[in-house]
Design a protein around this motif. Structure first.
Motif, PDB file in Angstrom:
ATOM      1  N   CYS A   1      47.796  42.905  30.228  1.00 58.08           N
ATOM      2  CA  CYS A   1      48.239  43.232  31.579  1.00 58.08           C
ATOM      3  C   CYS A   1      49.543  42.501  31.871  1.00 58.08           C
ATOM      4  CB  CYS A   1      47.148  42.820  32.575  1.00 58.08           C
ATOM      5  SG  CYS A   1      47.631  42.814  34.316  1.00 58.08           S
TER       6      CYS A   1
ATOM      7  N   TYR B   1      38.375  44.913  32.785  1.00 50.62           N
ATOM      8  CA  TYR B   1      39.302  44.138  33.614  1.00 50.62           C
ATOM      9  C   TYR B   1      40.179  45.070  34.450  1.00 50.62           C
ATOM     10  CZ  TYR B   1      37.964  39.936  31.098  1.00 50.62           C
ATOM     11  OH  TYR B   1      37.248  38.895  30.578  1.00 50.62           O
TER      12      TYR B   1
ATOM     13  N   ASN C   1      50.001  38.854  33.051  1.00 50.00           N
ATOM     14  CA  ASN C   1      48.630  38.315  33.013  1.00 50.00           C
ATOM     15  C   ASN C   1      47.993  38.263  34.392  1.00 50.00           C
ATOM     16  OD1 ASN C   1      48.545  37.914  30.203  1.00 50.00           O
ATOM     17  ND2 ASN C   1      49.600  35.958  30.405  1.00 50.00           N
TER      18      ASN C   1
ATOM     19  N   TYR D   1      45.433  39.694  36.257  1.00 48.67           N
ATOM     20  CA  TYR D   1      44.258  40.547  36.173  1.00 48.67           C
ATOM     21  C   TYR D   1      43.032  39.838  36.742  1.00 48.67           C
ATOM     22  CZ  TYR D   1      43.028  37.734  32.059  1.00 48.67           C
ATOM     23  OH  TYR D   1      42.715  36.703  31.204  1.00 48.67           O
TER      24      TYR D   1
ATOM     25  N   CYS E   1      44.029  45.256  36.395  1.00 47.67           N
ATOM     26  CA  CYS E   1      45.372  44.665  36.398  1.00 47.67           C
ATOM     27  C   CYS E   1      46.066  44.909  37.739  1.00 47.67           C
ATOM     28  CB  CYS E   1      46.207  45.280  35.268  1.00 47.67           C
ATOM     29  SG  CYS E   1      47.870  44.582  35.082  1.00 47.67           S
TER      30      CYS E   1
ATOM     31  N   TYR F   1      44.086  44.815  42.726  1.00 46.86           N
ATOM     32  CA  TYR F   1      44.139  44.929  41.257  1.00 46.86           C
ATOM     33  C   TYR F   1      43.575  46.297  40.885  1.00 46.86           C
ATOM     34  CZ  TYR F   1      45.088  39.936  41.200  1.00 46.86           C
ATOM     35  OH  TYR F   1      45.666  38.691  41.400  1.00 46.86           O
TER      36      TYR F   1
ATOM     37  N   GLU G   1      51.514  47.427  30.978  1.00 47.82           N
ATOM     38  CA  GLU G   1      51.100  46.321  30.121  1.00 47.82           C
ATOM     39  C   GLU G   1      52.195  45.261  30.040  1.00 47.82           C
ATOM     40  OE1 GLU G   1      49.071  49.526  26.996  1.00 47.82           O
ATOM     41  OE2 GLU G   1      50.983  48.545  26.564  1.00 47.82           O
TER      42      GLU G   1
END
Length: 405
Positions: free
Chosen positions: A116, A87, A119, A121, A89, A78, A94
């Motif tokens: 992200c 966080y 999702n 993340y 990603c 990530y 995005e």
């Protein structure tokens, strides 16, 4: 996935004329790549005046971090920091919230991003994270390839000379290697050639050509694809040549990102799928076109959202109940006969209601039993074809869904 497959389709049309074009693209990017290689990796540090994290709730994604203390890098899996470093990603972009906000519109991810893609993340292991950089070993591989290619082409004076240059296997291999490693560095991934199988694949022109000319890889996770291919070849040495090689590369490229089951919403095991498809191919269970598919087209088969068990059911029911339709040209006909267009179930529940299927996983067998509308019928048709080795995908249309195979 539909968007991904369509994008792969469009890009693949370019790949057939990739030879010379790829070299020109490579040359244009060589200078730019050096700029990326000069970046220093992010070191862990500490603010002496740290007074705690202040969190601001944010409707588009994870909470926002407005002050930092301990800092570090995101991880290999990530690598992309966002939401002010709180966080990390999995992907370099995005998701699109559909609200038209620049921080969550599907664009390149950054510290200012508030969501992200998919999702996928993880929370930063520190109080603040910066995006991960590729390790120095990966950057050195790219630097060395860049220098080698520049040295070889700097004296080429014509397009004809360039074409002759590409005909030499080692030269074209270096182009594929350069493009592969450049994508890793651009997306902050690492490449380790300490593994004997990974190194063998990386230095095999035939395999690298298949990897780099068989459609896009979601999130540019080429290292993940490479490691999957290597693991398949460790488990099955016959995957190094022929149809099994195309199958292994198709699996690696497709399953470098999670492929979910449509019925169960869980990830399908790509390596297990390779072994099943390999065995089914040996047993002659696929229609004839499967055995001459290239790697790119094979991805439209192995990427099926149906589980392997559902594909076994599909072949069994055709053999037992619909033998006249055991033909690749009749996939649409048997689909329309097997799945009734149904707006309401026997209890009057609308197809738009999640209880239409009585809480059951929406498998191929359930679609056959209870019916569907255009979306379900199209997905059923695609999966039926894939069960027999025929590429396909659903096609979204305004207020409608169809499928191609």
């Amino acid at each position: 996935l539909q968007h991904y497959f369509i994008q792969s389709n469009l890009r693949m049309r370019l790949c057939f004329s990739m030879g010379v074009a790829l070299v020109f693209v490579a040359l244009m990017q060589l200078t730019l790549s050096r700029h990326h290689l000069e970046k220093d990796t992010f070191e862990v540090s500490y603010d002496d005046d740290w007074a705690g994290v202040k969190v601001v709730e944010n409707e588009e994604g994870p909470p926002m971090l407005t002050k930092r203390g301990t800092t570090g890098q995101c991880t290999v899996s990530y690598p992309y920091a966002y939401s002010d470093g709180r966080y990390c990603c999995k992907y370099a972009y995005e998701k699109d919230s559909g609200k038209g906000k620049a921080t969550c519109d599907g664009g390149p991810i950054s510290q200012e991003s508030r969501c992200c893609y998919s999702n996928k993340y993880k929370k930063c292991a520190y109080d603040y994270c910066n995006s991960k950089e590729s390790d120095e070993g990966t950057k050195k591989i790219l630097n060395d390839l860049t220098q080698n290619i520049e040295d070889k082409i700097k004296n080429l004076g014509s397009l004809a000379s360039l074409k002759e240059f590409l005909k030499i296997g080692d030269n074209s291999l270096e182009i594929y290697q350069w493009e592969f490693v450049n994508k890793l560095v651009e997306t902050r991934q690492d490449l380790s050639l300490d593994d004997e199988m990974v190194s063998w694949i990386f230095n095999n022109r035939t395999i690298m050509e298949k990897i780099m000319t068989s459609g896009d890889v979601d999130g540019n996770l080429y290292n993940e694809a490479l490691y999957i291919i290597a693991e398949i070849m460790r488990q099955d040495p016959s995957a190094k040549t022929g149809l099994k090689l195309d199958l292994a590369v198709a699996i690696g490229l497709t399953f470098s990102s999670e492929v979910p089951s449509l019925a169960y919403k869980t990830a399908i095991d790509g390596i297990a799928r390779y072994h099943n498809f390999s065995r089914w191919a040996d047993e002659g269970l696929f229609f004839e076109p499967f055995y001459s598919l290239n790697t790119w087209l094979m991805r439209y088969v192995v990427g099926s959202w149906a589980t392997d068990e559902e594909m076994v059911w599909a072949r069994d029911i055709i053999k037992a109940e619909w033998p006249d339709y055991n033909n690749p040209d009749k996939i649409d006909s048997v689909t329309q006969k097997m799945v009734k267009y149904t707006m309401y179930n026997d209890e009057g529940t609308s197809i738009q209601n999640k209880n239409f299927y009585y809480g059951l996983p929406v498998t191929l067998e359930v679609l056959h039993k209870y019916g569907a509308v255009c979306g379900g019928i199209s997905k059923f048709g695609v999966a039926m074809g894939q069960s027999f080795g025929i590429p396909g995908l659903p096609v979204g249309q305004p207020g409608h869904c169809a499928f191609i195979w």
